[in-house]
Design an enzyme around this catalytic site. Structure first.
Site, PDB file in Angstrom:
ATOM      1  CD  GLU A 173      45.724 -68.689  -8.007  1.00 20.83           C
ATOM      2  OE1 GLU A 173      46.392 -67.845  -8.623  1.00 20.83           O
ATOM      3  OE2 GLU A 173      44.987 -69.507  -8.581  1.00 20.83           O
TER       4      GLU A 173
ATOM      5  CD  GLU B  34      40.688 -69.170  -9.042  1.00 17.11           C
ATOM      6  OE1 GLU B  34      41.440 -69.206 -10.052  1.00 17.11           O
ATOM      7  OE2 GLU B  34      40.730 -68.284  -8.190  1.00 17.11           O
TER       8      GLU B  34
HETATM    9  C1  FCB Z   1      44.034 -67.743 -11.175  1.00 17.59           C
HETATM   10  C2  FCB Z   1      43.433 -66.561 -10.472  1.00 17.59           C
HETATM   11  C3  FCB Z   1      42.139 -66.078 -11.060  1.00 17.59           C
HETATM   12  C4  FCB Z   1      42.158 -66.147 -12.570  1.00 17.59           C
HETATM   13  C5  FCB Z   1      42.596 -67.506 -13.038  1.00 17.59           C
HETATM   14  C6  FCB Z   1      42.591 -67.675 -14.532  1.00 17.59           C
HETATM   15  O1  FCB Z   1      45.396 -67.755 -10.987  1.00 17.59           O
HETATM   16  O2  FCB Z   1      43.198 -66.861  -9.125  1.00 17.59           O
HETATM   17  O3  FCB Z   1      41.903 -64.779 -10.593  1.00 17.59           O
HETATM   18  O4  FCB Z   1      42.930 -65.129 -13.090  1.00 17.59           O
HETATM   19  O5  FCB Z   1      43.874 -67.771 -12.557  1.00 17.59           O
END
Ligand code: FCB
Length: 442
Positions: free
Chosen positions: A168, A347
């Site tokens: 990210e 994620e």
């Molecule tokens: C993302 C992050 C991860 C976590 C989630 C909720 O942005 O990569 O570490 O904090 O959000």
């Protein structure tokens, strides 16, 4: 319709994800020194509950138990990140053997259990001495990152399935320099945000080159948080707000990587604040990817005043709208507009205010519903021809949620921070049943 195992190809990857600073604790052990998050947590007012990652889930000591839980969950992959300040405590120079040994044991522990390791090199814990040089706003840090990548890949690249350079980069640039919510916490510094974004991308490209030159076997790529933007109304002002939101969050990273160019409309918007983009930088950044990791949580509902809220929507404990359709739309767009192949959802998940009751299982019906709808959205994208190969639930464990401290829980397992017990949640049981269901013979 409820999503099921048969909606995914037989060789689909089902995993969970974590990151080093959020779970490991042991911030002073085996030669680790401060990262920018250690520093940030010490600054009053930065973390909502005044906490830090000093202990977190104590995963640095409890990792064998945690890997056993992954086996019980039945996942075939696990995404984790390596803490740069364990490998090179000052951000450059020789490797700290004790630090690298920890990840060596972790990788072997996963392989012994039949779980494929998905490694991320940078999930935000920059060694503090590199911040003292200017952090990602300094071009020098991109070169340091490529060196660090080569050290880790040289040791682990033959055993891990995949190496992502950055997690990210939008967060390490815009959220850290302009919005100020993440370390180092600068506010209103658009120039800094754009310089950081460029050097992060350059560091990614240089790390790809360095690892390719080593002949690393693992798949190499990057993880982006992508947030589709939808205008609240058809008015030109709302549509322009959506263009800008999409540009900053998505195209500012996708276009350099897939097209070796920054988007023209944003170059015009950002004129005056642009960093030093040198000849050849974009070719380095556009190194072909083996995979693209996508982190998806919600969408932006864009309006000129930034205040519009969609009617009837559900929200998580982060106040993020639950919008599974955005995930299908995003995946289809990556396929159609960018020709992206070998996509992974690295994620996806939701925070809800879970409470430990008297029983041994924590009930989290809203999170179960979130996973059902978002895995359904993935299945729909696959039906539409998207080359989606895997899905990682965020997160395996409740953990240190950055500026929210321990006040937001994302885990499939509940963590009791007083005792370090891990408890199953209904969402963990639900995910286990999905991923362990027999794969239909074809
Ligand atoms: C993302 C992050 C991860 C976590 C989630 C909720 O942005 O990569 O570490 O904090 O959000």
């Amino acid at each position: 319709m409820t999503v099921q195992r048969a909606d995914f190809p037989p060789n689909f990857i089902f995993g969970t994800a974590t990151s080093s600073y959020q779970i490991e604790g042991a911030t002073r052990e085996d030669g680790r020194q401060d990262s920018i998050w250690d520093t940030f947590c010490r600054e009053p007012g930065r973390i909502r509950d005044g906490s830090s990652g000093d202990v977190a889930c104590d995963h640095y000591h409890l990792w064998p138990d945690d890997l056993n839980l992954l086996s019980e969950l039945g996942v075939n992959a696990y995404r984790f990140s390596v803490a740069w300040p364990r490998i090179q405590p000052t951000g450059s120079g020789p490797v700290n053997a004790a630090g690298l040994d920890f990840y060596d044991r972790l990788v072997d522990g996963l392989l012994t259990r039949g779980i494929r390791p998905y490694l991320t090199l940078y999930h935000w814990d920059l060694p503090q001495p590199l911040q003292d040089l200017g952090g990602w706003t300094s071009r020098e840090v991109a070169h340091r990152f490529a060196e660090y990548a080569a050290h880790v890949a040289g040791r682990l690249g033959d055993r891990v399935a995949s190496i992502a350079t950055l997690n990210e980069p939008w967060c390490s640039s815009f959220l850290s320099y302009e919005i100020g919510e993440h370390a180092p916490g600068h506010r209103g510094d658009r120039r800094g945000a754009l310089a950081a974004a460029h050097h992060l991308l350059l560091g990614h490209g240089q790390a790809m080159q360095a690892m390719r030159a080593q002949g690393v076997k693992a798949d190499l790529g990057i993880v982006l948080n992508l947030t589709p933007a939808y205008p609240a109304t058809d008015s030109p002002a709302d549509r322009d707000a959506a263009r800008r939101a999409d540009g900053t969050a998505n195209r500012w990273f996708l276009d350099p990587i897939y097209r070796a160019a920054y988007p023209e409309d944003l170059l015009a918007d950002f004129a005056g604040d642009l960093p030093d983009i040198r000849d050849g930088d974009l070719d380095v950044i556009a190194a072909p990817l083996d995979f693209l990791g996508v982190n998806y949580y919600s969408r932006t509902y864009a309006s000129a005043d930034g205040q519009a809220r969609p009617q009837g929507a559900g929200y998580t404990h982060m106040d993020w709208e639950v919008y599974p359709q955005g995930l299908t739309d995003l995946l289809v767009r990556l396929d159609r507009e960018y020709g992206a192949r070998n996509l992974l959802i690295t994620e996806n998940g939701a925070a809800y205010p879970d409470e430990r009751g008297t029983g041994s299982v924590v009930h989290d019906p809203e999170r179960v519903a979130y996973y059902q709808s978002h895995l359904g959205a993935c299945a729909e994208a696959i039906r539409q021809g998207v080359d989606l190969r895997g899905y990682f639930a965020w997160s395996m464990l409740d953990n240190f949620e950055w500026s929210w401290g321990y006040s937001r829980r994302f885990g499939l397992f509940y963590v009791d921070y007083q005792t370090q017990e891990r408890l199953w949640k209904d969402s963990g049981l639900w995910y286990r049943d999905l991923v362990r269901a027999p794969v239909a013979a074809d």
